[in-house]
Scaffold this active site. Structure first.
Site, PDB file in Angstrom:
ATOM      1  N   GLU A  45       0.865  -1.174   0.000  1.00  0.00           N
ATOM      2  CA  GLU A  45       0.000   0.000   0.000  1.00  0.00           C
ATOM      3  C   GLU A  45       0.906   1.229   0.000  1.00  0.00           C
ATOM      4  O   GLU A  45       1.798   1.344   0.848  1.00  0.00           O
ATOM      5  CB  GLU A  45      -0.887   0.008   1.251  1.00  0.00           C
ATOM      6  N   ARG A 298       5.620 -12.808   9.316  1.00  0.00           N
ATOM      7  CA  ARG A 298       6.296 -11.570   8.949  1.00  0.00           C
ATOM      8  C   ARG A 298       7.654 -11.482   9.638  1.00  0.00           C
ATOM      9  O   ARG A 298       7.917 -12.157  10.626  1.00  0.00           O
ATOM     10  CB  ARG A 298       5.441 -10.366   9.287  1.00  0.00           C
ATOM     11  N   LYS A 308       4.723   0.894   9.343  1.00  0.00           N
ATOM     12  CA  LYS A 308       4.848   2.160   8.627  1.00  0.00           C
ATOM     13  C   LYS A 308       4.314   3.325   9.460  1.00  0.00           C
ATOM     14  O   LYS A 308       4.827   4.430   9.366  1.00  0.00           O
ATOM     15  CB  LYS A 308       4.099   2.067   7.294  1.00  0.00           C
TER      16      LYS A 308
HETATM   17  P1  ATP Z   1       3.059  -2.221   7.962  1.00  0.00           P
HETATM   18  O1  ATP Z   1       2.315  -3.050   8.948  1.00  0.00           O
HETATM   19  O2  ATP Z   1       4.517  -2.144   8.175  1.00  0.00           O
HETATM   20  O3  ATP Z   1       2.451  -0.877   7.727  1.00  0.00           O
HETATM   21  P2  ATP Z   1       1.704  -3.497   5.843  1.00  0.00           P
HETATM   22  O4  ATP Z   1       1.528  -4.934   5.996  1.00  0.00           O
HETATM   23  O5  ATP Z   1       0.532  -2.633   6.073  1.00  0.00           O
HETATM   24  O6  ATP Z   1       2.973  -3.030   6.637  1.00  0.00           O
HETATM   25  P3  ATP Z   1       1.734  -3.437   3.015  1.00  0.00           P
HETATM   26  O7  ATP Z   1       2.164  -2.297   2.183  1.00  0.00           O
HETATM   27  O8  ATP Z   1       0.313  -3.758   3.060  1.00  0.00           O
HETATM   28  O9  ATP Z   1       2.295  -3.117   4.458  1.00  0.00           O
HETATM   29  O10 ATP Z   1       2.608  -4.722   2.697  1.00  0.00           O
HETATM   30  C1  ATP Z   1       2.862  -5.209   1.409  1.00  0.00           C
HETATM   31  C2  ATP Z   1       3.230  -6.650   1.490  1.00  0.00           C
HETATM   32  O11 ATP Z   1       4.380  -6.818   2.312  1.00  0.00           O
HETATM   33  C3  ATP Z   1       2.123  -7.465   2.121  1.00  0.00           C
HETATM   34  O12 ATP Z   1       1.971  -8.644   1.368  1.00  0.00           O
HETATM   35  C4  ATP Z   1       2.620  -7.752   3.500  1.00  0.00           C
HETATM   36  O13 ATP Z   1       2.114  -8.973   3.954  1.00  0.00           O
HETATM   37  C5  ATP Z   1       4.132  -7.758   3.318  1.00  0.00           C
HETATM   38  N1  ATP Z   1       4.799  -7.363   4.547  1.00  0.00           N
HETATM   39  C6  ATP Z   1       4.596  -6.239   5.262  1.00  0.00           C
HETATM   40  N2  ATP Z   1       5.353  -6.231   6.371  1.00  0.00           N
HETATM   41  C7  ATP Z   1       6.074  -7.374   6.364  1.00  0.00           C
HETATM   42  C8  ATP Z   1       7.038  -7.960   7.235  1.00  0.00           C
HETATM   43  N3  ATP Z   1       7.419  -7.354   8.364  1.00  0.00           N
HETATM   44  N4  ATP Z   1       7.559  -9.161   6.902  1.00  0.00           N
HETATM   45  C9  ATP Z   1       7.192  -9.774   5.768  1.00  0.00           C
HETATM   46  N5  ATP Z   1       6.288  -9.288   4.903  1.00  0.00           N
HETATM   47  C10 ATP Z   1       5.724  -8.094   5.191  1.00  0.00           C
HETATM   48 MG    MG Z   2      -1.273  -3.319   4.810  1.00  0.00          MG
END
Ligand code: ATP
Ligand code: MG
Length: 598
Positions: A45, A298, A308
């Site tokens: 995102e 994760r 983020k």
């Molecule tokens: P955050 O919680 O850090 O804001 P998010 O999951 O909302 O991260 P996205 O932009 O939705 O961030 O993530 C894009 C992809 O990266 C998704 O498929 C998510 O599952 C993966 N992802 C995000 N954080 C991690 C992590 N710490 N380890 C592995 N994969 C991750």
């Molecule tokens: Mg997300």
């Protein structure tokens, strides 16, 4: 180099990374599911910069596509206009490109310019910049049609409950939900209202579109989840076209389907959403084979935060200088700090892919970086805290060129000439007026070896009015240079130096971990920001570096002998005036600390 996967269709893949998702996909390929095709995606995102956790997901998704000769789409998961921005879109494109360059770029699918449908995508990215990602928002028209289809099939309805009431009616995991009073609304009425929602007739949150599933399901995500909400907000990609936006759960599975994704890989917190993912696709009775979702743990990394939202706080509160501050766990921060993409990929391979959430030791990432830079970074001499040394038995105007090895790990890196002269700088730490026990470097009357040069002896010390040592008077053994008669004399310590007349004065920034505790997120009763490491940045402005570094280019990496790995800051260096960032120390300085605290 990046074509090793070309034979993967006929031969069993030479797999570096075996894990459960790999097994599943290998099974599908063998059984001919999806016609033997593998399609993955990485769907960030655009509401922040990518971090090292995203790198794990990128390596996993692109790695699988690469290995099975498939494709991986970079897709902006941009369904929430209020938090998203083009600045983030651009940084994500750049970071993904950088991370996969020379490795998996052939697996990256390129969006056909002018094709918003997602269908017929076949081009591949050939390393040309900037890469063109997919946007979930490009599918808004199709996703809208899918919603209409669900309403027609009696599987969705327009609901007039307020957000608060929707939440209240939903119940909780241990308390069943309650039907919305609008649940029995007819398809015709819902359709008409849905069209008016789209036309902008209602204010934000006045109505939603909900799936008609089961308000008493033990899985709370199946209790008539909201599929669409009203937001009169301009979108960074679609502008003012829409005032109605699909929810993540609705848009995601459909985007996967539209793009022909076969394996939709996400982190464990989405496991509970999987029944909804399947329900939506199955409810639509779609003609093609459906994508399936798989979950993995994760990455959580010690001594930092990863969400983020929290990283944004660090930026907004000016605790760091920006998303790309070299202390940040963002891909742009790590790049600016000097971490090679290859080292980050190696780290992602080392941590593996499992279903168990845990905390990864920060020193594993540093290990991967050290191991990589040891092989590829040229050695140079740099004095961070200079102490002047005048060599009394060396002629005033004499300059000798000393041959120095660029990289003992890589003979092809060759040698260079380092100027030596009467006045040199050594590290303040390498001298003690009254030596401590086991201090074998320089002290009055004692000898030390100068790297690539002579044996040096301290004969006198000069101090300022406060008693601080400001200069050393020394002599050299003139026959002790490499190849000389006394070169083989036993001397306990070797130190680095630079010639004063030739040295480049430069700023060096020493970075350390951003937090003092391993798990700042999980400290009892604490705001994560109260565990910041006050010493995470030390700026030294008056360093003296080997003259060859005058030509160093932004991003170029070096080992400063005995000190660590450093790279030229890509943002604040000027031509001929490089600023250096410390990428890593030579040894794990935190290992002892860890032993002490258990
Ligand atoms: P955050 O919680 O850090 O804001 P998010 O999951 O909302 O991260 P996205 O932009 O939705 O961030 O993530 C894009 C992809 O990266 C998704 O498929 C998510 O599952 C993966 N992802 C995000 N954080 C991690 C992590 N710490 N380890 C592995 N994969 C991750
Ligand atoms: Mg997300």
């Amino acid at each position: 180099m990046s074509h090793e996967n070309s034979s993967s269709q006929d031969a069993p893949p030479a797999a570096p990374a075996r894990h459960f998702i790999h097994e599943i996909i290998a099974g599908h390929v063998q059984a001919g599911r999806y016609g033997g095709r593998v399609g993955t995606r990485f769907p960030p995102e655009p509401n922040g910069y990518l971090h090292i956790g995203h790198a794990k997901s990128i390596c996993l998704n692109f790695g699988l596509a690469r290995e099975f000769g498939g494709t991986c789409n970079l897709r902006m998961d941009d369904t929430n206009p209020t938090r998203e921005d083009v600045e983030y879109v651009d940084s994500i494109r750049h970071d993904v490109q950088w991370l996969i360059e020379g490795w998996a770029e052939d697996s990256l699918t390129l969006k056909k310019v002018g094709d918003a449908s997602g269908a017929g995508v076949s081009g591949k990215n050939r390393g040309g910049t900037p890469l063109e990602p997919f946007y979930a928002s490009d599918y808004f028209p199709q996703i809208y049609e899918f919603a209409v289809e669900l309403i027609r099939k009696g599987k969705a309805y327009v609901c007039d409950l307020s957000p608060e009431d929707t939440e209240r009616y939903r119940g909780s995991p241990d308390r069943p939900g309650q039907d919305s009073p609008f649940r029995d609304r007819s398809a015709e009425e819902s359709l008409a209202l849905f069209q008016r929602m789209r036309a902008g007739e209602f204010p934000d949150s006045a109505r939603t579109l909900r799936a008609r599933i089961d308000m008493s399901s033990p899985n709370i995500w199946l209790r008539d989840p909201v599929l669409y909400r009203i937001r009169h907000t301009e979108h960074h990609h679609t502008g003012k076209q829409w005032c109605l936006y699909p929810m993540y759960d609705f848009a995601h599975c459909l985007s996967d389907y539209i793009e022909g994704v076969t394996h939709s890989i996400c982190t464990l917190e989405f496991e509970v959403h999987r029944p909804l993912y399947d329900w939506i696709l199955e409810a639509l009775r779609l003609p093609r084979e459906l994508p399936r979702q798989y979950e993995f743990a994760r990455l959580n990394l010690g001594y930092t935060v990863m969400s983020k939202r929290k990283l944004l706080q660090l930026v907004q509160d000016r605790i760091v200088t920006g998303w790309d501050d070299p202390r940040m766990p963002t891909i742009s921060g790590l790049r600016r700090r000097g971490y090679p993409a290859e080292a980050i990929r190696h780290f992602c391979e080392l941590i593996g892919v499992t279903k168990f959430n845990g905390l990864t030791d920060a020193s594993l990432l540093e290990f991967a970086v050290r191991e990589n830079l040891n092989k590829r970074a040229n050695r140079v001499m740099a004095v961070l805290r200079p102490l002047k040394v005048v060599i009394e038995n060396y002629e005033d105007s004499r300059v000798e060129m000393m041959e120095a090895v660029n990289n003992p790990e890589d003979p092809s890196a060759g040698t260079r000439n380092v100027p030596f002269s009467k006045t040199i700088y050594i590290e303040q730490d390498d001298f003690m007026e009254t030596p401590a026990k086991k201090f074998y470097r320089l002290f009055p009357g004692h000898e030390v070896r100068l790297r690539y040069a002579y044996i040096l002896k301290c004969v006198a010390v000069e101090k300022d009015a406060t008693g601080r040592v400001v200069e050393l008077r020394c002599t050299i053994d003139p026959d002790s240079k490499a190849g000389g008669a006394t070169a083989g004399r036993k001397i306990k310590a070797t130190i680095h130096w630079v010639s004063a007349a030739h040295a480049l004065a430069s700023e060096v920034r020493l970075y350390d971990r951003l937090f003092t505790v391993e798990h700042p997120d999980a400290q009892a009763g604490g705001d994560f920001k109260s565990f910041l490491n006050p010493k995470s940045l030390e700026v030294i402005t008056d360093c003296r570096l080997e003259s060859s570094l005058k030509e160093a280019q932004p991003g170029q990496r070096f080992q400063f002998e005995r000190l660590g790995y450093f790279c030229v800051d890509s943002k604040e260096s000027a031509p001929g005036k490089p600023v250096f960032n410390r990428t890593a120390t030579l040894r794990d300085a935190w290992a002892k600390e860890r032993q002490k605290t258990g």
